[in-house]
Design an enzyme around this catalytic site. Structure first.
Site, short mmCIF file in Angstrom:
data_model
loop_
_atom_site.label_atom_id
_atom_site.label_comp_id
_atom_site.label_asym_id
_atom_site.label_seq_id
_atom_site.Cartn_x
_atom_site.Cartn_y
_atom_site.Cartn_z
N HIS A 14 0.74 -1.01 0.01
CA HIS A 14 -0.13 0.15 -0.02
C HIS A 14 0.78 1.45 0.04
O HIS A 14 0.20 2.32 -0.01
CB HIS A 14 -0.86 -0.07 1.25
CG HIS A 14 -1.99 -1.13 1.32
ND1 HIS A 14 -3.41 -0.74 0.60
CD2 HIS A 14 -1.97 -2.37 1.76
CE1 HIS A 14 -3.77 -1.79 1.05
NE2 HIS A 14 -3.26 -2.61 1.38
N LYS A 33 -8.10 13.99 4.56
CA LYS A 33 -7.39 12.96 4.59
C LYS A 33 -6.29 13.18 5.61
O LYS A 33 -6.11 14.17 6.33
CB LYS A 33 -6.50 12.90 3.18
CG LYS A 33 -6.06 13.97 2.75
CD LYS A 33 -5.28 13.97 1.45
CE LYS A 33 -6.21 14.05 0.16
NZ LYS A 33 -6.24 12.58 -0.45
N ARG A 34 -5.40 11.95 5.92
CA ARG A 34 -4.41 12.03 6.96
C ARG A 34 -3.42 13.53 6.44
O ARG A 34 -3.25 13.64 5.40
CB ARG A 34 -3.50 11.19 7.03
CG ARG A 34 -4.13 9.75 7.82
CD ARG A 34 -4.57 10.22 9.31
NE ARG A 34 -3.45 10.26 10.09
CZ ARG A 34 -2.89 9.28 10.80
NH1 ARG A 34 -3.59 8.41 11.02
NH2 ARG A 34 -1.83 9.60 11.76
N LYS A 56 1.13 14.42 0.78
CA LYS A 56 -0.10 14.66 0.21
C LYS A 56 -0.48 16.17 -0.02
O LYS A 56 -1.29 16.70 -0.59
CB LYS A 56 -1.29 14.52 1.42
CG LYS A 56 -1.35 12.76 1.40
CD LYS A 56 -2.26 12.19 2.57
CE LYS A 56 -2.18 10.89 2.94
NZ LYS A 56 -3.00 9.84 2.22
N THR A 111 -8.36 6.77 -1.97
CA THR A 111 -9.81 6.07 -2.23
C THR A 111 -10.76 7.34 -2.04
O THR A 111 -11.86 7.14 -2.40
CB THR A 111 -9.84 5.03 -1.15
OG1 THR A 111 -9.63 5.28 0.02
CG2 THR A 111 -9.47 3.78 -1.87
N LYS A 128 -14.27 8.61 -3.82
CA LYS A 128 -15.76 8.89 -3.10
C LYS A 128 -16.28 10.17 -3.48
O LYS A 128 -17.58 10.21 -3.53
CB LYS A 128 -15.41 8.86 -1.51
CG LYS A 128 -15.15 7.64 -0.89
CD LYS A 128 -14.40 7.45 0.41
CE LYS A 128 -13.63 6.17 0.72
NZ LYS A 128 -12.80 6.20 1.61
C1 26V Z 1 2.09 2.34 8.35
C2 26V Z 1 2.38 2.27 9.85
C3 26V Z 1 3.47 2.53 10.44
C4 26V Z 1 3.75 2.60 11.82
C5 26V Z 1 2.64 2.55 12.56
C6 26V Z 1 1.11 2.50 12.24
C7 26V Z 1 1.15 2.36 10.74
C8 26V Z 1 -0.30 2.22 9.97
C9 26V Z 1 -0.29 2.24 8.65
C10 26V Z 1 0.93 2.09 7.87
C11 26V Z 1 0.92 1.90 6.37
C12 26V Z 1 -0.08 2.80 5.82
C13 26V Z 1 -0.24 2.54 4.36
C14 26V Z 1 -1.27 3.12 3.73
O1 26V Z 1 -2.56 3.47 4.20
N1 26V Z 1 -1.70 3.40 2.61
C15 26V Z 1 -2.55 3.82 1.74
O2 26V Z 1 -3.25 2.68 1.32
C16 26V Z 1 -4.51 3.19 0.53
C17 26V Z 1 -5.41 1.78 0.28
O3 26V Z 1 -4.61 1.00 -0.42
C18 26V Z 1 -4.19 3.97 -0.48
O4 26V Z 1 -5.40 4.49 -1.17
C19 26V Z 1 -3.46 5.09 -0.17
O5 26V Z 1 -2.88 5.61 -1.39
C20 26V Z 1 -1.94 4.69 0.54
O6 26V Z 1 -1.46 5.80 1.18
#
Ligand code: 26V
Length: 811
Positions: free
Chosen positions: A359, A549-550, A555, A657, A661
């Site tokens: 992701h 978004k985050r 971003k 995503t 929406k």
């Molecule tokens: C990384 C970490 C690292 C430390 C602690 C918690 C944590 C939680 C999540 C992540 C990975 C985040 C990756 C993510 O959310 N990617 C997003 O995935 C979406 C669904 O595929 C995509 O639409 C977004 O572009 C992408 O940023």
């Protein structure tokens, strides 16, 4: 209870009403004349849950009888939001419930509002998992979602003096009527200890600590109520909660500490996103839920099919990013050490069972764990990882790989203090590895996984993300849904491809007007939310320009804020020009330790304060930062958005995503050619989207080679003006230097190419304003967005996974 002279309730309404009263009295323990909205919410939910139970059992029985392959979706995050309106909508019971409650003097919307968001995720990855659960149930695909039942989900965001403050989230404090605690479904998960040879051959792991995983099941009902799957979340408990040995030996405090340590595993969601979390607790969480889920899968498989050797024929495990990747080694351990298989057979089963979704390519989000930590915490799994790696490298060597290639594909990174690359482990242990948009998948093949792609050609495949239209159109935007139903009939509810029938109506003035009227109604509602939450008055007739978004540098909320400042400066400089009234809406959380992102939140709020209080603008520009962004807030903002900001540095947003929406609800996108924006632009057509900025290849080259931000600024008088206002403390008069560091940083190393894309973005924003002044053109484009994005339904995505990765029949 009588219906106040209204027509007598239908038998369905009467039955549901009786069921609600029954629940209120016998399960909630309330009395109808004194019941609080919360009591009614509990009673209504329990009554609905009852109607799911038979279907849930039937679905389980049928999948057992059919012996089809089923899916285990392993995800550290499920960002579900509220469930009641979703369940009612899918069951077709919304209106029945509305009537049943109204006869009790209770309003359905007020009951919805009682439900806390299940915020068991950070952002896109977790929300995708929730959309996938809805689609798998709607397509009658037998599936278990496996994750962690965090007691505290993502923190609640307060904005105080313009700054983010985090407070704990507490979604379970008043009980969760959706879940079933399964006291009989438990798995023990070991940590630490040592590995010793066994007399009968092989080895045995003697963990130093054992934590018990207890299952909590939530039913996930699909569209039409035909199928129900299970979301199984694990909660951590000490195996011996009293720790009697320690207690009896007098170590009373130590006894408590062991329990706290064990139960900390499911206490709280890590609030990061794409930022490193090297903490041991995170690895304990990952192993805890991966191990429990695989043990549970094997146990269920053996109960149905007897033999563990047929595991891969009946189960497909999807690894949602690398968070459950330790499962690759764990399944080997379970099959070999516990179930007695030989290495080769276990490996064959593992590869056929696992597939892995990537992701993000952001280097800081690519998980890797220090070898020393793994050896201490998971000694047997680490041995297995070494063996997997040896076999993997040997195969590559035989195929002619040189040392450079071997170093690149090794699961162990020998630099940076020896670490286990979890992405490599997931890749090597899976038969398919997928990216989440066409562009992202292409970049996987040329960047992080270039060498692995060469070593395992054909393993990487694309599955562009999708969203569930049930939640993001039907529930979030009932007004627009009704308009569409009235115009083209209800078939699009079952099959979104029918939305294409709206396209001719884009050229029908009356339909466009009706479409605009729906938007206006949603904007009025949002304006009320904005007023109530932050006390800012906004004009529903203005263009609502939205970025939610985050908060992350890539971003580029900063780019949006700088453009806002440029607009502000221009409005002040030329008050007599004809300006398009705009409301800039922001929402999003920053990781608590991500200082730059928090500074960007502060800047948005500082700019809002100055702009909103400047009487010379006559309200032509307003800026609103809405606190505590979550799924529920997104559901109220998206139907009200005219413009969707999707402006990441090209090559860095894997998919996005939110972009889907907004487009589904008829907002026009302003965006870079990044992630799924590329595919959205192909489908809605370049006339109906505002594309700007560097493309991924050029942006990648500039990020690698560096570029001269000072020159970019010098060439852009507008941008220069913006940075001057920031340096001059226009937005932080009480602390003029507040944004000096930010500006200097931008000039010295603009890693996300904000200055490089500024002028192009600004030009694009002017086109937006011009289009807004041509309502026929604007609303034609808006309708064409809704008409042309059916492909982004997560039903389509899930069908693709089912056919090409999981190899299972779709009913
Ligand atoms: C990384 C970490 C690292 C430390 C602690 C918690 C944590 C939680 C999540 C992540 C990975 C985040 C990756 C993510 O959310 N990617 C997003 O995935 C979406 C669904 O595929 C995509 O639409 C977004 O572009 C992408 O940023």
């Amino acid at each position: 209870m009588p219906d106040d002279g209204a027509a007598p309730a239908s038998p369905e309404v009467a039955a549901l009403r009786a069921a609600i009263l029954d629940k209120l009295i016998y399960q909630v323990g309330g009395r109808d004349e004194r019941a609080s909205p919360r009591d009614w919410f509990l009673a209504a939910t329990l009554a609905v849950r009852d109607r799911i139970m038979d279907r849930w059992r039937a679905a389980n029985d049928l999948s057992a009888a059919e012996h089809h392959r089923q899916v285990c979706y392993l995800s550290m995050e499920f960002l579900i939001g509220r469930l009641l309106s979703d369940a009612l909508g899918n069951l077709g019971l919304t209106e029945t419930m509305r009537e049943a409650l109204s006869g009790l003097g209770v309003e359905l919307e007020e009951i919805y509002a009682q439900e806390p968001d299940a915020a068991l995720g950070n952002g896109g990855l977790g929300r995708l998992a929730a959309c996938f659960m809805d689609s798998m149930a709607s397509l009658s695909i037998p599936a278990f979602g496996y994750g962690i039942r965090y007691e505290h989900g993502l923190f609640r965001q307060l904005i105080q003096d313009g700054r983010q403050r985090e407070v704990p989230e507490d979604w379970l404090s008043l009980g969760n009527p959706w879940e079933f605690e399964r006291a009989n479904i438990v798995c023990d998960v070991g940590f630490g200890g040592h590995v010793a040879p066994r007399a009968e051959g092989g080895v045995a792991w003697h963990p130093g600590e054992v934590v018990r995983a207890i299952a909590y099941d939530t039913p996930v009902v699909g569209w039409g109520g035909k199928w129900v799957n299970t979301l199984r979340l694990w909660s951590a408990r000490a195996t011996d909660p009293l720790q009697l040995d320690a207690f009896n030996s007098g170590d009373h405090i130590g006894a408590q500490l062991n329990r706290v340590r064990a139960e900390a595993i499911s206490r709280v969601l890590y609030p990061g996103d794409e930022s490193p979390a090297g903490q041991e607790l995170r690895l304990r969480q990952e192993y805890f839920f991966a191990s429990a889920s695989l043990q549970d899968m094997i146990r269920r498989h053996k109960r149905l099919h007897g033999e563990v050797t047929t595991l891969a024929e009946k189960n497909a495990v999807q690894l949602n990013d690398t968070h459950p990747a330790i499962g690759v080694a764990e399944l080997m351990r379970l099959l070999i050490d516990v179930h007695g298989l030989e290495w080769d057979e276990a490996w064959r089963i593992g590869i056929a069972t696992f597939s892995y979704t990537n992701h993000t390519l952001m280097p800081e989000a690519l998980e890797s764990w220090p070898v020393a930590l793994m050896e201490r915490l998971l000694p047997r799994n680490m041995q297995i990882i070494y063996l997997i790696n040896a076999q993997h490298l040997e195969a590559a060597r035989q195929a002619g790989a040189n040392d450079g290639m071997l170093e690149a594909i090794s699961i162990i990174n020998e630099h940076a203090g020896r670490r286990v690359r979890m992405g490599h482990l997931a890749f090597v242990g899976s038969h398919k590895v997928n990216g989440v948009s066409a562009l992202h998948t292409g970049l996987m093949k040329t960047t992080v996984f270039a060498e692995l792609d060469r070593a395992c050609p054909g393993r990487i495949t694309n599955k562009t993300n999708g969203i569930t239209f049930r939640r993001w159109l039907q529930r979030a935007n009932p007004g627009l849904t009704k308009l569409i139903t009235d115009s083209i009939g209800p078939r699009f509810l079952d099959d979104p491809e029918h939305l294409a029938e709206l396209a001719p109506l884009a050229h029908d003035a009356a339909f466009r007007e009706a479409f605009e009227a729906q938007r206006l109604a949603a904007k009025r509602r949002l304006a009320e939310v904005v007023r109530a939450r932050i006390g800012v008055a906004v004009d529903p007739q203005a263009l609502f320009d939205v970025q939610i978004k985050r908060i992350h540098e890539y971003k580029r909320q900063l780019l949006n804020i700088l453009q806002t400042i440029a607009l502000y400066n221009a409005m002040r400089a030329q008050p007599m020009s004809r300006w398009t009234p705009r409301v800039k809406i922001f929402a999003g959380k920053a990781a608590p330790s991500y200082h730059q992102a928090k500074l960007i939140i502060r800047l948005a709020n500082d700019v809002a304060r100055v702009v909103n209080n400047d009487p010379t603008l006559h309200g032509l520009l307003k800026v609103a930062f809405l606190p505590n962004y979550n799924v529920t807030l997104a559901e109220s903002i998206i139907p009200a958005a005219d413009l969707s900001e999707q402006i990441s540095t090209a090559g860095l947003e894997a998919s996005g995503t939110g972009n889907m929406k907004f487009a589904l609800n008829g907002a026009l996108t302003i965006g870079t050619l990044d992630g799924a924006n590329v595919e959205i632009s192909e489908r809605v057509g370049l006339d109906n989207i505002f594309i700007f900025g560097l493309k991924a290849d050029a942006a990648g080259a500039m990020r690698r080679d560096g570029f001269d931000a000072r020159a970019a600024v010098a060439a852009s008088p507008e941008l220069q003006g913006v940075l001057d206002s920031l340096m001059g403390g226009v937005f932080s008069p009480e602390e003029p230097d507040r944004y000096r560091g930010l500006v200097e940083g931008l000039l010295a190393h603009d890693s996300f190419l904000v200055t490089a894309d500024f002028d192009s973005y600004q030009r694009s924003q002017r086109q937006v304003a011009e289009r807004w002044r041509q309502p026929d053109d604007w609303w034609r484009s808006a309708v064409l967005n809704t008409a042309n994005v059916a492909w982004f339904s997560s039903d389509r995505t899930i069908r693709d996974y089912a056919e090409e990765i999981w190899k299972l029949p779709v009913r």
